[in-house]
Design a protein around this motif. Structure first.
Motif, mmCIF file in Angstrom:
data_model
loop_
_atom_site.group_PDB
_atom_site.id
_atom_site.type_symbol
_atom_site.label_atom_id
_atom_site.label_comp_id
_atom_site.label_asym_id
_atom_site.label_seq_id
_atom_site.Cartn_x
_atom_site.Cartn_y
_atom_site.Cartn_z
ATOM 1 N N GLY A 83 0.789 -1.218 0.000
ATOM 2 C CA GLY A 83 0.000 0.000 0.000
ATOM 3 C C GLY A 83 0.824 1.272 0.000
ATOM 4 N N VAL A 84 1.905 1.283 0.766
ATOM 5 C CA VAL A 84 2.655 2.536 0.914
ATOM 6 C C VAL A 84 4.114 2.440 0.460
ATOM 7 C CG1 VAL A 84 1.227 3.211 2.877
ATOM 8 C CG2 VAL A 84 3.402 2.074 3.301
ATOM 9 N N GLY A 85 4.584 1.241 0.141
ATOM 10 C CA GLY A 85 5.988 1.078 -0.222
ATOM 11 C C GLY A 85 6.393 1.899 -1.435
ATOM 12 N N VAL A 86 5.571 1.850 -2.487
ATOM 13 C CA VAL A 86 5.882 2.613 -3.704
ATOM 14 C C VAL A 86 5.834 4.112 -3.415
ATOM 15 C CG1 VAL A 86 5.165 3.108 -6.060
ATOM 16 C CG2 VAL A 86 5.029 0.783 -5.193
ATOM 17 N N LEU A 87 4.885 4.531 -2.572
ATOM 18 C CA LEU A 87 4.758 5.953 -2.254
ATOM 19 C C LEU A 87 5.976 6.447 -1.476
ATOM 20 C CD1 LEU A 87 1.010 6.088 -1.160
ATOM 21 C CD2 LEU A 87 1.997 6.265 -3.455
ATOM 22 N N ILE A 88 6.465 5.613 -0.550
ATOM 23 C CA ILE A 88 7.662 5.979 0.199
ATOM 24 C C ILE A 88 8.853 6.118 -0.746
ATOM 25 C CG2 ILE A 88 9.326 5.145 1.914
ATOM 26 C CD1 ILE A 88 6.977 3.875 3.405
ATOM 27 N N ALA A 89 8.957 5.182 -1.703
ATOM 28 C CA ALA A 89 10.063 5.229 -2.668
ATOM 29 C C ALA A 89 9.987 6.489 -3.527
ATOM 30 C CB ALA A 89 10.041 3.979 -3.542
ATOM 31 N N LEU A 90 8.797 6.830 -4.008
ATOM 32 C CA LEU A 90 8.640 8.025 -4.839
ATOM 33 C C LEU A 90 8.936 9.291 -4.037
ATOM 34 C CD1 LEU A 90 5.386 7.072 -6.793
ATOM 35 C CD2 LEU A 90 7.703 7.230 -7.716
ATOM 36 N N GLY A 91 8.499 9.310 -2.775
ATOM 37 C CA GLY A 91 8.794 10.457 -1.914
ATOM 38 C C GLY A 91 10.281 10.618 -1.680
ATOM 39 N N ALA A 92 10.982 9.490 -1.546
ATOM 40 C CA ALA A 92 12.432 9.538 -1.337
ATOM 41 C C ALA A 92 13.146 10.074 -2.575
ATOM 42 C CB ALA A 92 12.954 8.143 -0.991
ATOM 43 N N ILE A 93 12.681 9.670 -3.754
ATOM 44 C CA ILE A 93 13.293 10.162 -5.001
ATOM 45 C C ILE A 93 13.087 11.668 -5.125
ATOM 46 C CG2 ILE A 93 13.193 10.054 -7.525
ATOM 47 C CD1 ILE A 93 12.304 7.110 -7.214
ATOM 48 N N LEU A 94 11.863 12.123 -4.857
ATOM 49 C CA LEU A 94 11.572 13.554 -4.949
ATOM 50 C C LEU A 94 12.412 14.350 -3.957
ATOM 51 C CD1 LEU A 94 9.874 15.773 -6.221
ATOM 52 C CD2 LEU A 94 8.084 15.297 -4.534
ATOM 53 N N LYS A 320 20.592 6.365 -5.630
ATOM 54 C CA LYS A 320 21.060 6.664 -4.269
ATOM 55 C C LYS A 320 19.913 6.998 -3.329
ATOM 56 C CE LYS A 320 25.641 8.352 -5.647
ATOM 57 N NZ LYS A 320 26.515 9.551 -5.759
ATOM 58 N N SER A 321 18.798 7.485 -3.865
ATOM 59 C CA SER A 321 17.674 7.853 -3.010
ATOM 60 C C SER A 321 16.950 6.633 -2.452
ATOM 61 C CB SER A 321 16.668 8.709 -3.792
ATOM 62 O OG SER A 321 15.970 7.933 -4.756
ATOM 63 N N LEU A 322 17.071 5.510 -3.153
ATOM 64 C CA LEU A 322 16.301 4.329 -2.758
ATOM 65 C C LEU A 322 16.990 3.494 -1.683
ATOM 66 C CD1 LEU A 322 15.018 3.214 -6.277
ATOM 67 C CD2 LEU A 322 13.779 4.456 -4.502
ATOM 68 N N ALA A 323 18.314 3.482 -1.682
ATOM 69 C CA ALA A 323 19.032 2.637 -0.719
ATOM 70 C C ALA A 323 18.703 2.973 0.741
ATOM 71 C CB ALA A 323 20.536 2.731 -0.974
ATOM 72 N N PRO A 324 18.701 4.250 1.131
ATOM 73 C CA PRO A 324 18.465 4.553 2.547
ATOM 74 C C PRO A 324 17.067 4.215 3.054
ATOM 75 C CG PRO A 324 19.485 6.415 1.401
ATOM 76 C CD PRO A 324 19.030 5.455 0.364
ATOM 77 N N ILE A 325 16.099 4.029 2.147
ATOM 78 C CA ILE A 325 14.733 3.805 2.618
ATOM 79 C C ILE A 325 14.430 2.326 2.845
ATOM 80 C CG2 ILE A 325 13.894 5.879 1.445
ATOM 81 C CD1 ILE A 325 12.522 3.946 -0.562
ATOM 82 N N ALA A 326 15.415 1.458 2.594
ATOM 83 C CA ALA A 326 15.172 0.033 2.826
ATOM 84 C C ALA A 326 14.768 -0.216 4.271
ATOM 85 C CB ALA A 326 16.423 -0.771 2.471
#
Length: 465
Positions: A83-94, A320-326
């Motif tokens: 539900g929220v994983g993709v949204l967290i990833a997109l927020g991290a990229i932005l 680089k934005s995606l690694a820290p949100i794991a």
């Protein structure tokens, strides 16, 4: 305000995975939370592992079969991440594009250039609120606190007079405004409308951040009068860039997903016809996935290419934005697993049984539960996720507005009195060079003000809407 209709809820309740009575369930909840707190604080275990073990302990204390507990936890983890994983990833990229392109610096520099000494605290709360929309709280602190320290030193301002408004802006966004992970999970758990929650969240957030930020900072500056620590003032993150995106286009990019979601909410209220063509379009573009995806795609050009990024550097920035949100994804997912375990053992019905004779409004009960979990675990996100799972049955029969206010009540409770078991407490302490006592008198009190003022405005809105 909605009253608790236990009979209605009981009819819709899912058969729990244990036959334990309310007393045993209450003990199980306390034991499960205690295990999580002990593992995080005493043994310094990662929150993902602590939540996983705590969920298993919760099921065991409730007398649920291990296989059913594992299934509940896995289901909750999977649904939450989906539900929220993709949204967290997109927020991290932005957020990464905003920081690396110099867009965040552009917003900061433009506002500070126009702000006088008296208006500087208001400028800082505005900066933090705008930049805090797409960023995680910890990322926001790392991005903004160096700026706060530089402004305090360069303009000879009181550190608390400048810092508290910035922290208040970040914290209010984190606790009350989607697309931050906590509010998103709570919206999903109680079945709230995202657009309505966002709109009402902004209504609650504005007066709350004013009181907890610029107003409270006057007193915080008197209680703790310290200079900006020299060793914590680093080089600005975008000084190596030849050019930066413009102020207007940067702000427009950051606000794009918020505007799209607000448009959807407005059309849903005004048109209220699922067959209407306009509503069908806004339902798509105003969904959080499409809104954030659109903002990211726009940001690649308005922020990345405007800063002179090559295709290779844009690709590297996104990577680089995606690694820290794991870690964030795992913690949020495990929190969802803990939430589902709470639901499946029947804790929601237990709370309804206990609370039906209390004459406590549903919104206040949700706030109190979130406060208790926040104090115990130190995590606003864990508090929001867990409380949302516990009070989800209260949302049955609520209107769209009431359900959105329930999410905001949970969010407000999740911010109550940050102390030594909260990572944010230590982050603020170290950045500002304060003692534990000074951090309590400033940061912890500010968080409490946000929580209390937030629930007051939520309750006021429930009386007039």
């Amino acid at each position: 305000m909605t009253s608790l209709s236990v009979e209605t809820l009981a009819a819709d309740a899912v058969e729990p995975i244990t036959s334990a009575g309310n007393a045993q369930l209450g003990i199980a909840v306390l034991a499960g939370i205690a295990v999580i707190v002990l593992l995080i604080t005493k043994f310094k275990l990662h929150a993902f592992l602590a939540l996983t073990i705590g969920s298993l302990a919760l099921g065991a204390f409730a007398g649920a079969p291990l296989a059913d507990t594992i299934k509940s936890f896995s289901t909750g983890l999977g649904n939450t991440v989906a539900g929220v994983g993709v949204l967290i990833a997109l927020g991290a990229i932005l957020g990464k594009l905003l920081a690396d392109s110099g867009g965040a610096d552009q917003i900061v520099d433009t506002i500070l250039a126009k702000a006088g000494k008296r208006s500087m605290p208001w400028a800082m709360v505005l900066i933090a609120s705008v930049i805090g929309l797409p960023l995680f709280f910890e990322v926001g602190i790392v991005l903004l606190i160096p700026v706060v320290l530089m402004v305090a030193k360069r303009g000879n301002y009181s550190l608390m007079r400048i810092g508290i408004p910035a922290l208040a802006g970040l914290s209010v966004m984190h606790g009350l405004i989607p697309p931050h992970p906590g509010p998103l999970v709570a919206i999903d758990a109680v079945g709230a409308n995202l657009g309505v929650t966002l709109a009402l969240g902004l209504v609650v957030a504005i007066p709350t951040v004013i009181i907890a930020g610029p107003v409270f900072s006057r007193y915080a500056a008197r209680w703790v009068d310290i200079p900006a620590p020299e060793h914590m003032i680093p080089t600005r993150p975008s000084e190596d860039l030849e050019k930066r995106p413009g102020f207007g286009v940067t702000v427009a990019t950051v606000l794009l997903p918020v505007v799209l979601m607000l448009v959807k909410a407005l059309v849903d209220i005004v048109v209220d016809d699922p067959a209407n063509g306009l509503q069908k379009v806004t339902d798509v573009i105003g969904s959080p996935l499409i809104a954030l995806l659109a903002a990211v795609m726009v940001a690649l050009f308005t922020l990345g290419r405007a800063a002179g990024f090559t295709k290779e550097r844009l690709s590297s920035t996104v990577e680089k934005s995606l690694a820290p949100i794991a870690g964030v994804l795992l913690i949020v997912g495990a929190g969802g697993g803990f939430k589902q375990t709470l639901i499946d053992i029947g804790v929601g019905q237990m709370i309804l049984d206990f609370s039906k004779d209390w004459s406590i409004p549903a919104l206040l009960l949700a706030w109190l539960i979130a406060v208790a979990i926040r104090l115990a675990t130190g995590s606003a996100t864990v508090a929001t996720i867990s409380a949302a799972g516990l009070v989800a049955p209260l949302a049955a029969g609520m209107s769209t507005t009431e359900t959105a206010l329930l999410v905001l009540a949970i969010g407000a409770g999740s911010l109550f009195f940050s102390h030594v078991n909260d990572a944010g407490f230590w982050l603020v302490k170290e950045y500002f060079g304060m003692s534990v006592g000074q951090t309590v008198k400033t940061w912890s009190v500010m968080e409490t003000i946000i929580s209390v003022v937030g629930i007051v405005f939520v309750l006021l809105l429930s009386l007039v809407l």
